[in-house]
Design a protein around this motif. Structure first.
Motif, PDB file in Angstrom:
ATOM      1  N   LYS A 129      -4.526   6.292   4.653  1.00  0.00           N
ATOM      2  CA  LYS A 129      -5.312   5.616   5.562  1.00  0.00           C
ATOM      3  C   LYS A 129      -6.621   4.784   4.522  1.00  0.00           C
ATOM      4  O   LYS A 129      -6.646   3.467   4.291  1.00  0.00           O
ATOM      5  CB  LYS A 129      -4.870   5.383   6.509  1.00  0.00           C
ATOM      6  CG  LYS A 129      -3.676   5.614   7.505  1.00  0.00           C
ATOM      7  CD  LYS A 129      -4.022   5.535   9.276  1.00  0.00           C
ATOM      8  CE  LYS A 129      -2.395   5.381   9.619  1.00  0.00           C
ATOM      9  NZ  LYS A 129      -2.591   5.281  11.487  1.00  0.00           N
ATOM     10  N   ARG A 130      -7.300   6.450   4.557  1.00  0.00           N
ATOM     11  CA  ARG A 130      -8.441   5.446   4.135  1.00  0.00           C
ATOM     12  C   ARG A 130      -8.148   5.045   2.377  1.00  0.00           C
ATOM     13  O   ARG A 130      -9.150   4.620   2.278  1.00  0.00           O
ATOM     14  CB  ARG A 130      -9.523   6.527   4.020  1.00  0.00           C
ATOM     15  CG  ARG A 130      -9.615   7.347   6.023  1.00  0.00           C
ATOM     16  CD  ARG A 130     -10.382   8.116   5.980  1.00  0.00           C
ATOM     17  NE  ARG A 130     -10.669   8.113   7.483  1.00  0.00           N
ATOM     18  CZ  ARG A 130     -11.106   8.970   7.959  1.00  0.00           C
ATOM     19  NH1 ARG A 130     -11.508  10.916   6.571  1.00  0.00           N
ATOM     20  NH2 ARG A 130     -12.027   9.463   9.148  1.00  0.00           N
ATOM     21  N   ALA A 131      -7.534   5.546   1.859  1.00  0.00           N
ATOM     22  CA  ALA A 131      -7.858   5.272   0.484  1.00  0.00           C
ATOM     23  C   ALA A 131      -6.948   4.410   0.441  1.00  0.00           C
ATOM     24  O   ALA A 131      -7.309   3.225  -0.416  1.00  0.00           O
ATOM     25  CB  ALA A 131      -6.342   6.465  -0.101  1.00  0.00           C
ATOM     26  N   ALA A 132      -5.789   3.199   0.495  1.00  0.00           N
ATOM     27  CA  ALA A 132      -5.818   2.106   0.965  1.00  0.00           C
ATOM     28  C   ALA A 132      -7.216   1.135   1.580  1.00  0.00           C
ATOM     29  O   ALA A 132      -6.567   0.475   0.300  1.00  0.00           O
ATOM     30  CB  ALA A 132      -4.418   2.463   1.999  1.00  0.00           C
ATOM     31  N   VAL A 133      -7.417   1.780   2.317  1.00  0.00           N
ATOM     32  CA  VAL A 133      -8.095   0.545   2.343  1.00  0.00           C
ATOM     33  C   VAL A 133      -9.125   0.917   1.573  1.00  0.00           C
ATOM     34  O   VAL A 133      -9.730  -0.675   0.870  1.00  0.00           O
ATOM     35  CB  VAL A 133      -9.468   1.605   4.254  1.00  0.00           C
ATOM     36  CG1 VAL A 133     -10.884   0.377   4.520  1.00  0.00           C
ATOM     37  CG2 VAL A 133      -8.267   0.977   5.453  1.00  0.00           C
ATOM     38  N   LEU A 134      -9.362   1.668   1.001  1.00  0.00           N
ATOM     39  CA  LEU A 134     -10.544   1.247  -0.429  1.00  0.00           C
ATOM     40  C   LEU A 134     -10.023   0.829  -1.088  1.00  0.00           C
ATOM     41  O   LEU A 134     -10.868   0.441  -2.170  1.00  0.00           O
ATOM     42  CB  LEU A 134     -11.224   3.173  -0.525  1.00  0.00           C
ATOM     43  CG  LEU A 134     -11.835   3.172  -1.676  1.00  0.00           C
ATOM     44  CD1 LEU A 134     -13.365   2.879  -1.411  1.00  0.00           C
ATOM     45  CD2 LEU A 134     -12.220   4.961  -1.715  1.00  0.00           C
ATOM     46  N   GLN A 135      -9.107   1.097  -1.238  1.00  0.00           N
ATOM     47  CA  GLN A 135      -8.135   0.439  -2.636  1.00  0.00           C
ATOM     48  C   GLN A 135      -8.573  -1.330  -2.840  1.00  0.00           C
ATOM     49  O   GLN A 135      -8.308  -1.864  -3.675  1.00  0.00           O
ATOM     50  CB  GLN A 135      -7.001   1.250  -3.139  1.00  0.00           C
ATOM     51  CG  GLN A 135      -7.203   1.848  -3.503  1.00  0.00           C
ATOM     52  CD  GLN A 135      -5.798   2.459  -4.839  1.00  0.00           C
ATOM     53  OE1 GLN A 135      -4.638   2.403  -4.471  1.00  0.00           O
ATOM     54  NE2 GLN A 135      -6.184   2.444  -6.451  1.00  0.00           N
ATOM     55  N   GLN A 136      -8.090  -1.963  -1.259  1.00  0.00           N
ATOM     56  CA  GLN A 136      -7.936  -2.967  -1.229  1.00  0.00           C
ATOM     57  C   GLN A 136      -9.481  -3.434  -0.638  1.00  0.00           C
ATOM     58  O   GLN A 136      -8.623  -4.554  -1.555  1.00  0.00           O
ATOM     59  CB  GLN A 136      -7.414  -3.663   0.372  1.00  0.00           C
ATOM     60  CG  GLN A 136      -7.158  -4.516   1.281  1.00  0.00           C
ATOM     61  CD  GLN A 136      -7.064  -4.570   2.137  1.00  0.00           C
ATOM     62  OE1 GLN A 136      -6.772  -3.373   3.001  1.00  0.00           O
ATOM     63  NE2 GLN A 136      -6.770  -5.959   3.126  1.00  0.00           N
ATOM     64  N   LYS A 137     -10.432  -2.942  -0.152  1.00  0.00           N
ATOM     65  CA  LYS A 137     -11.782  -3.445  -0.491  1.00  0.00           C
ATOM     66  C   LYS A 137     -11.871  -3.659  -1.929  1.00  0.00           C
ATOM     67  O   LYS A 137     -12.634  -4.644  -3.081  1.00  0.00           O
ATOM     68  CB  LYS A 137     -13.015  -2.188  -0.170  1.00  0.00           C
ATOM     69  CG  LYS A 137     -12.272  -2.265   1.684  1.00  0.00           C
ATOM     70  CD  LYS A 137     -13.621  -1.447   2.729  1.00  0.00           C
ATOM     71  CE  LYS A 137     -13.537  -1.786   3.509  1.00  0.00           C
ATOM     72  NZ  LYS A 137     -14.203  -1.083   4.918  1.00  0.00           N
ATOM     73  N   LEU A 138     -11.806  -2.391  -2.571  1.00  0.00           N
ATOM     74  CA  LEU A 138     -11.703  -2.837  -4.199  1.00  0.00           C
ATOM     75  C   LEU A 138     -10.974  -4.066  -5.009  1.00  0.00           C
ATOM     76  O   LEU A 138     -12.066  -4.414  -5.466  1.00  0.00           O
ATOM     77  CB  LEU A 138     -11.817  -1.637  -5.411  1.00  0.00           C
ATOM     78  CG  LEU A 138     -13.005  -0.457  -4.562  1.00  0.00           C
ATOM     79  CD1 LEU A 138     -12.257   1.283  -5.014  1.00  0.00           C
ATOM     80  CD2 LEU A 138     -14.388  -0.449  -5.423  1.00  0.00           C
TER      81      LEU A 138
END
Length: 321
Positions: free
Chosen positions: A82-91
């Motif tokens: 979940k955290r990886a997906a959020v990070l990629q989305q923000k980038l």
């Protein structure tokens, strides 16, 4: 015991059905300790579950600890994904090209049965935006005291999940070798970005090269464990039977040769054959036993500097500086 440990991993990943012999009660504890040390305790627990069908059962105390560890890993994987997906989305929202490497990026090759049992190793995202913009992105998350070096910026957003932005796909300490590597990745840039299951990942072909180069660097520093070698197994399994070509019709063999890690990569192939029971005919490089035995010794016995110095004198002198 090492042979039994390898067989347990092979059962877990579907390379064989059962062990060559049933472990003694005290040997189950040793297997559990080896799995813990090598960061494959979750994957090995799947092997323990399969062996139960053959009447091979670990002592209850060991089995309960093993099961609890596997469940903790499952929960950690859900959270880390979940955290990886959020990070990629923000980038992506900030129009920064990014791709999930190694760690959670490799976990997707394990398949539905084993993916959540791979012990998470953190979130590493390559960002194609330059170092200053990567630092600025982390500052915009509200952090001012930022840990960084010239190829990596740590996010430090979660205490239980290490995460970082990589401004180089794989960094090598040798200035010349690093320049060669960065040039190669730039030439094959289009293979770094592929959408799959809500993430942006390198193609499986590209991940073969990334993992082999990362293994090489981590071996020199003494940081390699069985989890990383298992990552390599699943990536190779993914590309099995498929033509792998990079710019200029370059094969995996040609790529690792141009990156200066051909001998080491052949050693990894021997480990794939010896530890994970992969048919040599299905490997992209011819296995090299001498190199493979050195790598396996480093993994199972802990880093031994002198054999590495004899095998990689120039590289080790540079890394020991």
């Amino acid at each position: 015991m090492d042979k039994l440990f390898y067989e347990l991993m092979q059962v877990a990943i579907g390379q064989q059905n059962c062990l060559s012999r049933g472990p003694e009660p005290e040997e189950w504890l040793v297997l559990y300790q080896k799995a813990l040390k090598q960061h494959v305790v979750g994957i090995c627990y799947r092997g323990v579950e399969k062996l139960f069908e053959f009447g091979l059962r670990a002592p209850q105390e060991v089995s309960l600890d093993w099961m609890a560890g596997a469940e903790d890993i499952r929960s950690a994987n859900v959270l880390t994904d979940k955290r990886a997906a959020v990070l990629q989305q923000k980038l992506t929202e900030r129009k920064i090209y990014n791709t999930l490497l190694l760690g959670q990026g490799v976990a997707h090759y394990y398949g539905a049965e084993l993916k959540d049992l791979r012990q998470p190793s953190g979130i590493d995202v390559y960002v194609d935006c330059g170092h200053q913009k990567a630092v600025k992105f982390v500052q915009q998350t509200g952090r001012q005291d930022i840990r960084q070096n010239h190829h990596q910026v740590w996010i430090d957003a979660w205490e239980d999940t290490p995460a970082s932005l990589l401004t180089q796909v794989v960094h090598t300490k040798s200035l010349w070798k690093n320049e060669v590597a960065q040039r190669w990745f730039r030439q094959n840039r289009e293979q770094l970005y592929r959408e799959e299951r809500g993430f942006v990942l390198p193609t499986s072909s590209m991940h073969v090269v990334v993992v082999l180069l990362s293994l090489y660097e981590q071996t020199l520093y003494g940081h390699v464990d069985m989890r990383q070698l298992m990552d390599c197994f699943f990536i190779l399994k993914k590309v099995q039977g498929r033509p792998v070509t990079f710019k200029g019709e370059q094969s995996v063999e040609g790529a690792v040769k141009s990156l200066g890690i051909s001998r080491f990569a052949r050693g990894v192939m021997w480990v794939m054959q010896e530890v994970f029971a992969v048919d040599a005919a299905q490997l992209p490089l011819k296995p090299l036993e001498k190199e493979g035995r050195l790598l396996l010794q480093q993994v199972m016995d802990g880093r031994r500097v002198w054999p590495l110095v004899k095998c990689y004198p120039i590289q080790m002198m540079w890394n020991l500086l």
